[in-house]
Design an enzyme around this catalytic site. Sequence first.
Site, PDB file in Angstrom:
ATOM      1  N   MET A  81       0.874  -1.221   0.296  1.00 58.97           N
ATOM      2  CA  MET A  81       0.120  -0.234   0.271  1.00 58.97           C
ATOM      3  C   MET A  81       1.240   1.039  -0.178  1.00 58.97           C
ATOM      4  O   MET A  81       1.592   1.152   0.519  1.00 58.97           O
ATOM      5  CB  MET A  81      -0.540  -0.214   0.786  1.00 58.97           C
ATOM      6  N   HIS A  82       0.580   2.584  -0.363  1.00 58.92           N
ATOM      7  CA  HIS A  82       0.765   3.787  -0.019  1.00 58.92           C
ATOM      8  C   HIS A  82       1.958   4.217  -0.984  1.00 58.92           C
ATOM      9  O   HIS A  82       2.526   4.861  -1.245  1.00 58.92           O
ATOM     10  CB  HIS A  82       1.473   3.788   0.945  1.00 58.92           C
ATOM     11  N   ASP A 241      -2.309  -4.775   0.170  1.00 52.55           N
ATOM     12  CA  ASP A 241      -2.189  -6.213   0.716  1.00 52.55           C
ATOM     13  C   ASP A 241      -3.182  -6.148   1.782  1.00 52.55           C
ATOM     14  O   ASP A 241      -2.788  -7.151   2.362  1.00 52.55           O
ATOM     15  CB  ASP A 241      -0.833  -6.332   0.730  1.00 52.55           C
TER      16      ASP A 241
END
Length: 510
Positions: A81-82, A241
Amino acid sequence: MSYLLGIDIGTSGTKTLICDHKGKVLATAMAEHDIYSPKPGWSEQDPKQWWDATCKATKAVLRKAKVKAGQITAAGLSGQMHGSVFLGEGVEPLRHALLWNDQRTGAECREIEEAAGGRKKLINMVGNPALTGFTAPKILWVRRHEPKVYERTKHILLPKDYIRYRMTGEYATEVGDASGTLLLDVKKRRWNRKLVSLLGLDAAMLPDCYESHEVSGRVHKSAAQELGLAEGTPVVGGSGDQPAGAVGNGIVTAGIASATLGTSGVMFVHADEPTYDPLGRVHTMCSAVAGKWCVFGCMLSAGGSLQWFRNHMALTEVAEAKKKKCDPYELLTAEAQKAEPGCEGLFFLPYLTGERCPYPDPNARGGWIGLTSRHNRAAMIRSLMEGVTYGMGDALRIMDEMGVKISTVRLSGGGARSKAWRQMQADIYGRKVATINSDEGPAYGVAILAGGGTGVWDSVPQACKAAIRETETLKPDKARAATYNKLHDQYQRLYAALKDEFAKIAALVG
Ligand code: ADP
């Protein structure tokens, strides 16, 4: 026969998985990527490597499962992520992606909180406080430090969404991964245009946002050739995830949490309503189940603490395990059993790489506190495992404060391989714990989502019910749980007492 494909763009590599329409896994494959750290605290990857790894691992998993391209009903995408991919026109990224663990954006996080009118208001707008790992501060960093790259940027994509773009030509994301950008109104499940404009960003750079099971595109001709898939194969929204891994663990209805004790540790719970911690100590994001949410806390050094002990203080066990052809962790956890629960007041603080939840504190440090001459190595190992488990339990305590109901905690990750650690988790969490029949994680979760979105199953919860079952349950021992509850209070007071000292140590060593 028809099958489902899951693709997970992890940090160390891309994992692919094929399962049948009953959820049975046929094969998995993996292809690695490099991580670049051009300066201390910076963490980057080349999105082109993700694409190469996706092509390689997709071809490999088809081969291993002996499945033909035309037999794949649909594909699902998950990823770290991110992370932020900066794209102009075309497929070539304008620079490397900044990753979830990149720490360069402290100033931009403060800027975002100020623009929103303070931390509380920001949490109200997007469900979470500004953390250095999140996407929005990365965009602001590039705008400030690399204005030429920013000027040419037309699209900002998350890691798995870059892969979706390469597969289908669509600029799209979904609500779970988008929750980690800090630009999504998590309650309303759409971009928060007010915050986007307060930050001076162009909303046109953000992709369309889908629910996780929705078909967001179809594999186009040239990608089909590169991947070994059939042209037109549907690709569903998928998820980041964490929410995707939760589907893989069957955390899709209220009352069940998962504790994943890997290198890092994640306590994750499904929520039917968008509940927030007003202090922002745990994250609230959109779940992979349409119209639902999730709350989770991520500690940085969970199993990583035991790994550190193994690498630096258990060389004899590592050698012995090699001879006996067993796992050194088995020898260490067996030794820990020789110590009493609570270790006569010995505590381990697991902040070996700083901490994220519940304390977003890069200066936090680890250590043993309460050593006496009576303590031996068994007590040091046991207290280390207990400290890690209190750290995981911290998130559970916050979820209790928020009124999220949890009756069972499903255990996964390397730590769940040890029965002693499973029982310790039951005792410290004060709840029933269970293991399940699958430990394939996010790639499995998005394969299930792909089936949920293309009519293989009626819904994602129904798919999980069909595919995932509990294999072992352990109950907390009442007396031990009561003792651990008091010790957990003491453990929490230790960070509170040392927090300022950690900052002073950081200032001393620079
Ligand atoms: P990762 O998070 O890196 O993907 P894993 O989920 O396999 O990896 O977790 C690795 C961690 O799990 C190790 O660092 C260790 O702390 C723990 N672990 C692995 N095997 C065992 C075991 N048999 N007993 C206890 N802990 C274990």
